[in-house]
Every structure is written in structure tokens, then in C-alpha cells.
Motif scaffolding. Sequence first.
Motif, PDB file in Angstrom:
ATOM      1  N   GLU A 198       2.274  -2.180   5.651  1.00 11.51           N
ATOM      2  CA  GLU A 198       3.538  -2.742   6.122  1.00 11.51           C
ATOM      3  C   GLU A 198       3.809  -4.085   5.458  1.00 11.51           C
ATOM      4  OE1 GLU A 198       5.986  -1.489   8.079  1.00 11.51           O
ATOM      5  OE2 GLU A 198       4.871   0.391   7.905  1.00 11.51           O
ATOM      6  N   ASP A 199       2.750  -4.877   5.275  1.00 15.12           N
ATOM      7  CA  ASP A 199       2.919  -6.161   4.599  1.00 15.12           C
ATOM      8  C   ASP A 199       3.341  -5.959   3.151  1.00 15.12           C
ATOM      9  OD1 ASP A 199       2.581  -9.138   4.553  1.00 15.12           O
ATOM     10  OD2 ASP A 199       1.059  -8.641   3.068  1.00 15.12           O
ATOM     11  N   ALA A 200       2.772  -4.951   2.499  1.00 14.47           N
ATOM     12  CA  ALA A 200       3.165  -4.655   1.122  1.00 14.47           C
ATOM     13  C   ALA A 200       4.627  -4.237   1.047  1.00 14.47           C
ATOM     14  CB  ALA A 200       2.277  -3.560   0.546  1.00 14.47           C
ATOM     15  N   LEU A 201       5.118  -3.595   2.115  1.00 13.30           N
ATOM     16  CA  LEU A 201       6.510  -3.147   2.154  1.00 13.30           C
ATOM     17  C   LEU A 201       7.466  -4.324   2.266  1.00 13.30           C
ATOM     18  CD1 LEU A 201       8.729  -0.966   2.506  1.00 13.30           C
ATOM     19  CD2 LEU A 201       8.144  -0.915   4.934  1.00 13.30           C
ATOM     20  N   THR A 202       7.097  -5.350   3.045  1.00 10.79           N
ATOM     21  CA  THR A 202       8.038  -6.420   3.362  1.00 10.79           C
ATOM     22  C   THR A 202       7.779  -7.721   2.606  1.00 10.79           C
ATOM     23  OG1 THR A 202       6.646  -7.086   5.240  1.00 10.79           O
ATOM     24  CG2 THR A 202       8.403  -5.501   5.680  1.00 10.79           C
ATOM     25  N   SER A 203       6.580  -7.884   2.032  1.00  7.86           N
ATOM     26  CA  SER A 203       6.274  -9.157   1.389  1.00  7.86           C
ATOM     27  C   SER A 203       6.764  -9.170  -0.053  1.00  7.86           C
ATOM     28  CB  SER A 203       4.767  -9.423   1.415  1.00  7.86           C
ATOM     29  OG  SER A 203       4.106  -8.666   0.414  1.00  7.86           O
ATOM     30  N   LYS A 204       6.659 -10.356  -0.675  1.00  6.98           N
ATOM     31  CA  LYS A 204       7.053 -10.493  -2.066  1.00  6.98           C
ATOM     32  C   LYS A 204       5.909 -10.139  -3.018  1.00  6.98           C
ATOM     33  CE  LYS A 204      10.410 -14.164  -1.095  1.00  6.98           C
ATOM     34  NZ  LYS A 204      10.790 -15.579  -1.353  1.00  6.98           N
ATOM     35  N   HIS A 205       4.775  -9.761  -2.461  1.00  7.46           N
ATOM     36  CA  HIS A 205       3.600  -9.494  -3.299  1.00  7.46           C
ATOM     37  C   HIS A 205       2.969  -8.138  -2.954  1.00  7.46           C
ATOM     38  CE1 HIS A 205       3.715 -13.549  -4.943  1.00  7.46           C
ATOM     39  NE2 HIS A 205       3.890 -13.992  -3.719  1.00  7.46           N
ATOM     40  N   PRO A 206       3.692  -7.058  -3.165  1.00 10.77           N
ATOM     41  CA  PRO A 206       3.129  -5.742  -2.840  1.00 10.77           C
ATOM     42  C   PRO A 206       1.914  -5.390  -3.695  1.00 10.77           C
ATOM     43  CG  PRO A 206       5.161  -5.499  -4.098  1.00 10.77           C
ATOM     44  CD  PRO A 206       5.052  -6.950  -3.728  1.00 10.77           C
ATOM     45  N   ARG A 256      -0.685  -6.945  -3.978  1.00 11.57           N
ATOM     46  CA  ARG A 256      -1.918  -7.331  -3.295  1.00 11.57           C
ATOM     47  C   ARG A 256      -2.545  -6.176  -2.522  1.00 11.57           C
ATOM     48  NH1 ARG A 256       0.148 -13.126  -0.735  1.00 11.57           N
ATOM     49  NH2 ARG A 256       0.242 -14.292  -2.715  1.00 11.57           N
ATOM     50  N   LEU A 257      -1.767  -5.112  -2.299  1.00 14.14           N
ATOM     51  CA  LEU A 257      -2.298  -4.002  -1.509  1.00 14.14           C
ATOM     52  C   LEU A 257      -3.524  -3.375  -2.157  1.00 14.14           C
ATOM     53  CD1 LEU A 257      -2.105  -2.072   0.894  1.00 14.14           C
ATOM     54  CD2 LEU A 257      -0.542  -0.659  -0.454  1.00 14.14           C
ATOM     55  N   GLY A 258      -3.506  -3.189  -3.482  1.00 13.52           N
ATOM     56  CA  GLY A 258      -4.629  -2.541  -4.154  1.00 13.52           C
ATOM     57  C   GLY A 258      -5.952  -3.236  -3.892  1.00 13.52           C
ATOM     58  N   PRO A 259      -6.058  -4.544  -4.137  1.00 13.27           N
ATOM     59  CA  PRO A 259      -7.312  -5.232  -3.840  1.00 13.27           C
ATOM     60  C   PRO A 259      -7.691  -5.180  -2.363  1.00 13.27           C
ATOM     61  CG  PRO A 259      -5.991  -6.534  -5.361  1.00 13.27           C
ATOM     62  CD  PRO A 259      -5.131  -5.388  -4.909  1.00 13.27           C
ATOM     63  N   GLY A 282       2.741   1.773  -5.475  1.00 14.77           N
ATOM     64  CA  GLY A 282       3.227   1.814  -6.849  1.00 14.77           C
ATOM     65  C   GLY A 282       4.673   2.258  -6.920  1.00 14.77           C
ATOM     66  N   TRP A 283       5.043   3.238  -6.108  1.00  9.66           N
ATOM     67  CA  TRP A 283       6.444   3.652  -6.057  1.00  9.66           C
ATOM     68  C   TRP A 283       7.319   2.507  -5.567  1.00  9.66           C
ATOM     69  CZ3 TRP A 283       4.755   8.459  -2.814  1.00  9.66           C
ATOM     70  CH2 TRP A 283       4.179   9.405  -3.667  1.00  9.66           C
ATOM     71  N   ARG A 284       6.829   1.774  -4.560  1.00 14.77           N
ATOM     72  CA  ARG A 284       7.621   0.676  -4.014  1.00 14.77           C
ATOM     73  C   ARG A 284       7.828  -0.429  -5.045  1.00 14.77           C
ATOM     74  NH1 ARG A 284       4.525   0.851   1.059  1.00 14.77           N
ATOM     75  NH2 ARG A 284       5.710   2.085   2.569  1.00 14.77           N
ATOM     76  N   ILE A 285       6.755  -0.793  -5.739  1.00 15.18           N
ATOM     77  CA  ILE A 285       6.863  -1.843  -6.751  1.00 15.18           C
ATOM     78  C   ILE A 285       7.881  -1.441  -7.817  1.00 15.18           C
ATOM     79  CG2 ILE A 285       5.627  -3.033  -8.612  1.00 15.18           C
ATOM     80  CD1 ILE A 285       3.118  -2.924  -6.802  1.00 15.18           C
ATOM     81  N   GLY A 286       7.877  -0.183  -8.193  1.00 18.24           N
ATOM     82  CA  GLY A 286       8.826   0.304  -9.189  1.00 18.24           C
ATOM     83  C   GLY A 286      10.195   0.620  -8.625  1.00 18.24           C
TER      84      GLY A 286
END
Length: 351
Positions: free
Chosen positions: A116-124, A126-129, A199-203
Motif C-alpha cells: 500500500e505504501d508503494a502504491l501511494t508514496s513517491k518511492h515505489p 523501495r518495495l523490492g528491498p 513494476g507495473w505501477r512504476i511504469g
Amino acid sequence: MAAAKPFPTGPTGLGTSAARIGELFRPKSAGRRDLPELYCPPAVRDDRALGAEVNDRLVRWAEQVGIYAGKLEQFRAVDFGRLLMLTHPDTDDPDRLLAAARCMAAEFAVDDYFCEDALTSKHPERLGPRLMLAQSAIDPAQLPARSRERYQRAMRTEPVWYALRRSVEELAPYASGAQLGRLRQEIAALFLGMDAEAGWRIGGTMPPAWEYLANRQMNSFLPCMTLIDAVGGYELPAAVYGRPDVRRATLQAALASVLLNDIYSMHKEHGADGLEYNLPLVIAAEDGCSLDQATQQAADMHNELVHSFEAAAAALSLTGDPLLTRYLGGLWAWLGGNQEWHASSPRYNQS
């Protein structure tokens, strides 16, 4: 579509015979008034007192490890205790159900906190690590002395990582080494699926339906379902669990269970901030159809999978292996309990 005959379920911890389950728990179409018909077995039992006991213990555990801090009443209302009671009807031992509930809660916390944080934050990115370290929490890294203390401190101070580690450690009295290894493998696939979605979200892209479904196979309830035998107090041998025909049936059930989740959660997610993914939305984007039409297509896919699993399990049960038959019956019961919980949990039924 004609209903296929239910396959026989082996003897369970409740002492129910295979013949009686086959006769009493026939599949049915289940669903809310605003959803298309979903072909699903009924829940085998609904012991509210047992579910409440497991849920109370789970909320206390969540408070101890630090997940859902400040939101424990909302966490209580989701009622994971009832979900575990519904999906594992072959035991009435609250300790075994709690062991599985802790694992499920920790896995949901990864989604609720990190994804959820990856969805709403400016730094998605960070989810991978974070997911990598989440996997490390359940399969601890063996580091040299220079890095060991910092690593261990991080595992203790991040509530989600700590919950994951504690959940697997506290499952160990009820599961063999092979069963724990199986769980770690399925959780690794779950995290890989979560990372792919990021990855889909970032793109800013919507995947085609086939790609989404391949991802959803990994990002599913399979880690929860793989505990069926451990919670039931028996062990399906690794050589049987890993057989291609058994694996195929397991994956059909797992994908069906999470497509049901997609259908129940789409109204909650539709219109959420950021790009969201569930099967109806993916189909609507790909086909240019209405959300209602896409939802019906998603329901048809769910129903096809349940029918396919039912047929595969019926054939597999004819081998006469009592542990395999019991495990297949557990998957069947899991599907029914999962649907019953989705139909009533406030996680999916609040406007």
C-alpha cells in the motif's frame, strides 16, 4: 453449467467420514446480490465461538509484535480468526489455528504496509528491498559478525519483518521441516508477485489479462493453503505434494481462491488513489468493456478453475492414497471457507 459431482474427502480430525462429506457438502453457487454467481462449495462449518477465540488471541499477538498499531480494532473486525476456523475445518484445536492465523496476518501485513505504501508514496521502488528483507525474515540470513547485529536489530525493529519471523518460528511446533520449507517457497513466490505488480505501477501500465493471471498465480492464498496438512495434524509427503498432477490441482484451487478475492475487493479498490490491479479492471482495460461485463468474465474464469480443480481432485482421489485424499478435501473445504469469509468480512463489505 451442470454441477460436477464432489470428490470424496478423507477422514478428518473431526471424525467425519468421506462418504458423509460427499453427501452433505455438495457444491453450490455462492455470492452477494451485487456479484455474479460464483461456483463454490459451502463452508463445512461455522463455529463462531472457536473463530472468536482464535481472533482474540491473534489480536493480542498482533499487539505484541507491533503490526496494526493504532488500528487493532479494525484488525479485529476483519476477523482472521473466523477465516482460519472456516478454512481449516479438520481441526478444532485453537492453537493450531492460531499458528496458521499468525502466518496469514503477517503476510497480509506485508500487503497492507509495504505494498500500500508503494502504491501511494513517491518511492515505489523501495518495495523490492523491503520484500527481499521480508523473505529474509522467514529464512534468516547467516551473516558474518560485522553485519550480524545491525541485521538482527532491523529484523526486531520493523514490525512487519518481526511478525513474519515470529509467525514462522511459532509455527515450527506444528510443522515438519519439509512443511516449513514448503511455506518459505510459497511465500517467496508471493513476494515475487507483489514486486512484479510494483513494476507495473512504476511504469504506469496495465498488463494483459494473461500476464496478470500468471502473476496472480504467485500472488495468491497459496502460502495459506499450503498449511492445510500441518494445521490438520498430518503431513502430505513432499514427493506427493510436488507431483505434477497434485501441483496442478493445488494451483487451480489457489488461483480460484484469489480470483474470488479480486471479485469481492474490486469495489473497494475501484477509484482508489493510484493505479490498482484486479482481474475485472484488467479485463475492462484490455477489452474496452464495462466493469460489470468484465466482472462476469472474471467470475466465469473463477468458476472454470473450481470445476477443473473438482474434476482433477476427483480423479486423484481414485488413487486410494488417504493422505492425498484428505489434502484434496482440505483444499475443497478451504475454497468454501474462503468464500464464506469474503462474503461477510468488513474488509470487503464496507461501502
